[in-house]
Scaffold this motif. Structure first.
Motif, PDB file in Angstrom:
ATOM      1  N   LEU A  17      29.283  48.276  30.211  1.00 47.25           N
ATOM      2  CA  LEU A  17      30.433  47.431  30.119  1.00 47.25           C
ATOM      3  C   LEU A  17      30.144  46.025  29.644  1.00 47.25           C
ATOM      4  O   LEU A  17      30.870  45.273  28.888  1.00 47.25           O
ATOM      5  CB  LEU A  17      30.722  47.262  31.633  1.00 47.25           C
ATOM      6  N   LYS A  49      26.372  38.164  36.977  1.00 44.29           N
ATOM      7  CA  LYS A  49      26.495  39.000  37.998  1.00 44.29           C
ATOM      8  C   LYS A  49      25.451  39.997  38.067  1.00 44.29           C
ATOM      9  O   LYS A  49      24.876  40.493  37.188  1.00 44.29           O
ATOM     10  CB  LYS A  49      27.968  39.561  37.746  1.00 44.29           C
ATOM     11  N   GLU A  98      32.026  44.021  26.491  1.00 44.28           N
ATOM     12  CA  GLU A  98      32.554  42.795  26.666  1.00 44.28           C
ATOM     13  C   GLU A  98      32.084  41.814  25.928  1.00 44.28           C
ATOM     14  O   GLU A  98      32.612  40.628  26.008  1.00 44.28           O
ATOM     15  CB  GLU A  98      32.992  42.447  28.036  1.00 44.28           C
ATOM     16  N   THR A 118      25.595  38.217  32.173  1.00 38.23           N
ATOM     17  CA  THR A 118      26.924  38.234  32.892  1.00 38.23           C
ATOM     18  C   THR A 118      27.062  37.153  34.077  1.00 38.23           C
ATOM     19  O   THR A 118      28.064  36.932  34.256  1.00 38.23           O
ATOM     20  CB  THR A 118      27.353  39.476  33.115  1.00 38.23           C
ATOM     21  N   GLU A 120      33.481  45.749  42.120  1.00 41.55           N
ATOM     22  CA  GLU A 120      34.564  45.018  41.643  1.00 41.55           C
ATOM     23  C   GLU A 120      35.403  45.924  40.800  1.00 41.55           C
ATOM     24  O   GLU A 120      36.363  45.986  40.739  1.00 41.55           O
ATOM     25  CB  GLU A 120      34.254  43.819  41.143  1.00 41.55           C
ATOM     26  N   ARG A 121      34.655  46.598  39.707  1.00 42.68           N
ATOM     27  CA  ARG A 121      35.322  47.394  38.545  1.00 42.68           C
ATOM     28  C   ARG A 121      35.253  48.682  38.871  1.00 42.68           C
ATOM     29  O   ARG A 121      36.199  49.477  38.238  1.00 42.68           O
ATOM     30  CB  ARG A 121      34.370  46.901  37.204  1.00 42.68           C
ATOM     31  N   VAL A 122      34.653  49.371  39.728  1.00 43.63           N
ATOM     32  CA  VAL A 122      34.608  50.873  39.677  1.00 43.63           C
ATOM     33  C   VAL A 122      34.950  51.357  41.443  1.00 43.63           C
ATOM     34  O   VAL A 122      35.790  51.884  41.737  1.00 43.63           O
ATOM     35  CB  VAL A 122      33.336  51.442  39.231  1.00 43.63           C
ATOM     36  N   PRO A 180      38.325  49.810  43.199  1.00 46.95           N
ATOM     37  CA  PRO A 180      39.373  50.236  42.652  1.00 46.95           C
ATOM     38  C   PRO A 180      39.579  51.807  42.618  1.00 46.95           C
ATOM     39  O   PRO A 180      41.041  52.307  42.902  1.00 46.95           O
ATOM     40  CB  PRO A 180      39.247  50.125  40.954  1.00 46.95           C
ATOM     41  N   VAL A 199      29.268  43.851  39.939  1.00 46.21           N
ATOM     42  CA  VAL A 199      30.219  44.374  38.737  1.00 46.21           C
ATOM     43  C   VAL A 199      30.801  45.832  39.233  1.00 46.21           C
ATOM     44  O   VAL A 199      31.739  45.847  39.157  1.00 46.21           O
ATOM     45  CB  VAL A 199      29.506  44.532  37.640  1.00 46.21           C
ATOM     46  N   ALA A 208      27.042  49.559  33.712  1.00 40.55           N
ATOM     47  CA  ALA A 208      27.143  48.103  33.994  1.00 40.55           C
ATOM     48  C   ALA A 208      26.683  47.547  32.662  1.00 40.55           C
ATOM     49  O   ALA A 208      27.431  46.571  31.956  1.00 40.55           O
ATOM     50  CB  ALA A 208      26.444  47.512  34.967  1.00 40.55           C
ATOM     51  N   VAL A 221      40.337  53.226  34.323  1.00 41.87           N
ATOM     52  CA  VAL A 221      39.656  52.405  35.160  1.00 41.87           C
ATOM     53  C   VAL A 221      38.944  51.463  34.404  1.00 41.87           C
ATOM     54  O   VAL A 221      38.906  50.366  34.556  1.00 41.87           O
ATOM     55  CB  VAL A 221      38.635  53.183  36.105  1.00 41.87           C
ATOM     56  N   LEU A 222      38.279  52.031  33.227  1.00 44.33           N
ATOM     57  CA  LEU A 222      37.520  51.182  32.386  1.00 44.33           C
ATOM     58  C   LEU A 222      37.888  51.879  30.976  1.00 44.33           C
ATOM     59  O   LEU A 222      38.157  52.952  30.883  1.00 44.33           O
ATOM     60  CB  LEU A 222      36.058  51.096  32.832  1.00 44.33           C
TER      61      LEU A 222
END
Length: 341
Positions: A79, A154, A83, A152, A162-164, A167, A159, A76, A233-234
């Motif tokens: 990421l 969050k 970003e 962030t 939602e992101r890993v 999906p 995170v 996290a 994915v990322l």
């Protein structure tokens, strides 16, 4: 592809792991090997606890992974860096206004991620134990989670979910706030009742439960730098940050090196205390937890090895050596994988 030869190759490791299970008074254990994006071997032993009627360990059993969770915090953070929310060289004093800024000094997020801040933080007080980047200390995922949320807006778990997790349809990974039948209990001793550790959903507490398979998928996600079934994915740069050495250059060679809290096998490291087994090739990365669970990633052999236990017992040193076990287990994995090549 590998099915016909697995039993002979991995049987010695299964037997070894079963012996360790007894040594450390773990009621159950699991062992999973992934190679070339395929689970090629899995082994389950024992039950969720020692009491009558306990559920048998199987592919759905979720173990508390304890410190292994720090790599989830690390991803996290990686990421957030990728970003633009954070920079590795941002100073801790910019995030913790309640702590003495003079003592924090030039200590950065990099030092916190690679366990060399030299700080002792207890409640609202901070003191310096050693100079920045000169020694290794314990992990502070709670501080990293706070920095992440400040930056962030969050939590770690938000995170990653939602992101890993969503999906990839991972349903056996999560920070647990209430009990359920698939959770493996912690064993503290033969005379104490087994327990389940529950906590908040935020993502820094020691209440992350994961099945052996999904911990293997976690390692494989890092091995492939975010590529799963031909889908990114990322961004791969996030995983390159997370799984390559980020320790400051002035850290003495005698100390282990870290990525985003992953132990990284480095040929220059000459430390006496090393949780990376001697035969693991350079570039391998690994994380271990208090209950004796582990996730070991060997990029050279496109392999992930996961071992799970549920023991928090204090085992007499004459009966069990933590470092000897880690080294023996890791070397057995390397030896077995070499037979497949």
């Amino acid at each position: 592809m590998y099915t016909k030869i697995n039993k002979n190759i991995f049987g010695a490791i299964d037997s070894y792991n079963e012996g360790v299970q007894k040594q450390i008074s773990s009621s159950g254990s699991a062992f999973v090997i992934m190679k070339d994006n395929e689970i090629i071997h899995e082994w389950y032993s024992g039950t969720h606890h020692f009491e009558e009627g306990a559920r048998k360990i199987d592919g759905a059993s979720q173990f508390n992974v304890y410190s292994t969770r720090v790599t989830y915090v690390g991803l996290a953070l990686a990421l957030a860096v990728f970003e633009g929310y954070l920079n590795l060289d941002d100073r801790l004093c910019d995030f913790f206004n309640d702590l003495d800024s003079e003592t924090l000094g030039e200590t950065t997020i990099r030092h916190l991620l690679t366990r060399c801040t030299g700080l002792k933080i207890n409640g609202g007080k901070v003191s310096r134990i050693f100079n920045i980047g000169t020694n290794i200390e314990g992990k502070r995922p709670d501080l990293l989670a706070k920095i992440h949320e400040i930056s962030t807006g969050k939590t770690i778990s938000q995170v990653l979910k939602e992101r890993v997790f969503q999906p990839l349809n991972w349903s056996q990974t999560g920070w647990m706030t209430e009990g359920k039948s698939t959770l493996v209990c912690d064993i503290h001793s033969h005379i104490d009742y087994p327990t389940i550790r529950l906590g908040s959903r935020s993502g820094e507490d020691r209440n992350l439960y994961v099945s052996a398979r999904e911990l293997a998928y976690w390692g494989n996600l890092h091995l492939n730098k975010g590529l799963v079934n031909n889908k990114q994915v990322l961004a791969k740069e996030i995983f390159e940050l997370s799984t390559t050495i980020q320790s400051p250059s002035n850290l003495p060679k005698k100390h282990p090196k870290f990525g985003f809290l992953w132990w990284i096998k480095d040929s220059e490291t000459s430390c006496s205390y090393n949780e990376m087994s001697s035969e693991l090739p350079e570039g391998s990365f690994q994380i271990l937890g208090a209950s004796n669970c582990s996730c070991t990633v060997l990029p050279k052999y496109t392999t992930v090895a996961v071992r799970m236990y549920n023991s928090l017992c204090e085992t007499p040193k004459e009966h069990y050596s933590y470092l000897e076990d880690i080294n023996t287990y890791g070397n057995l994995v390397v030896s077995a994988i070499k037979e497949l090549h």
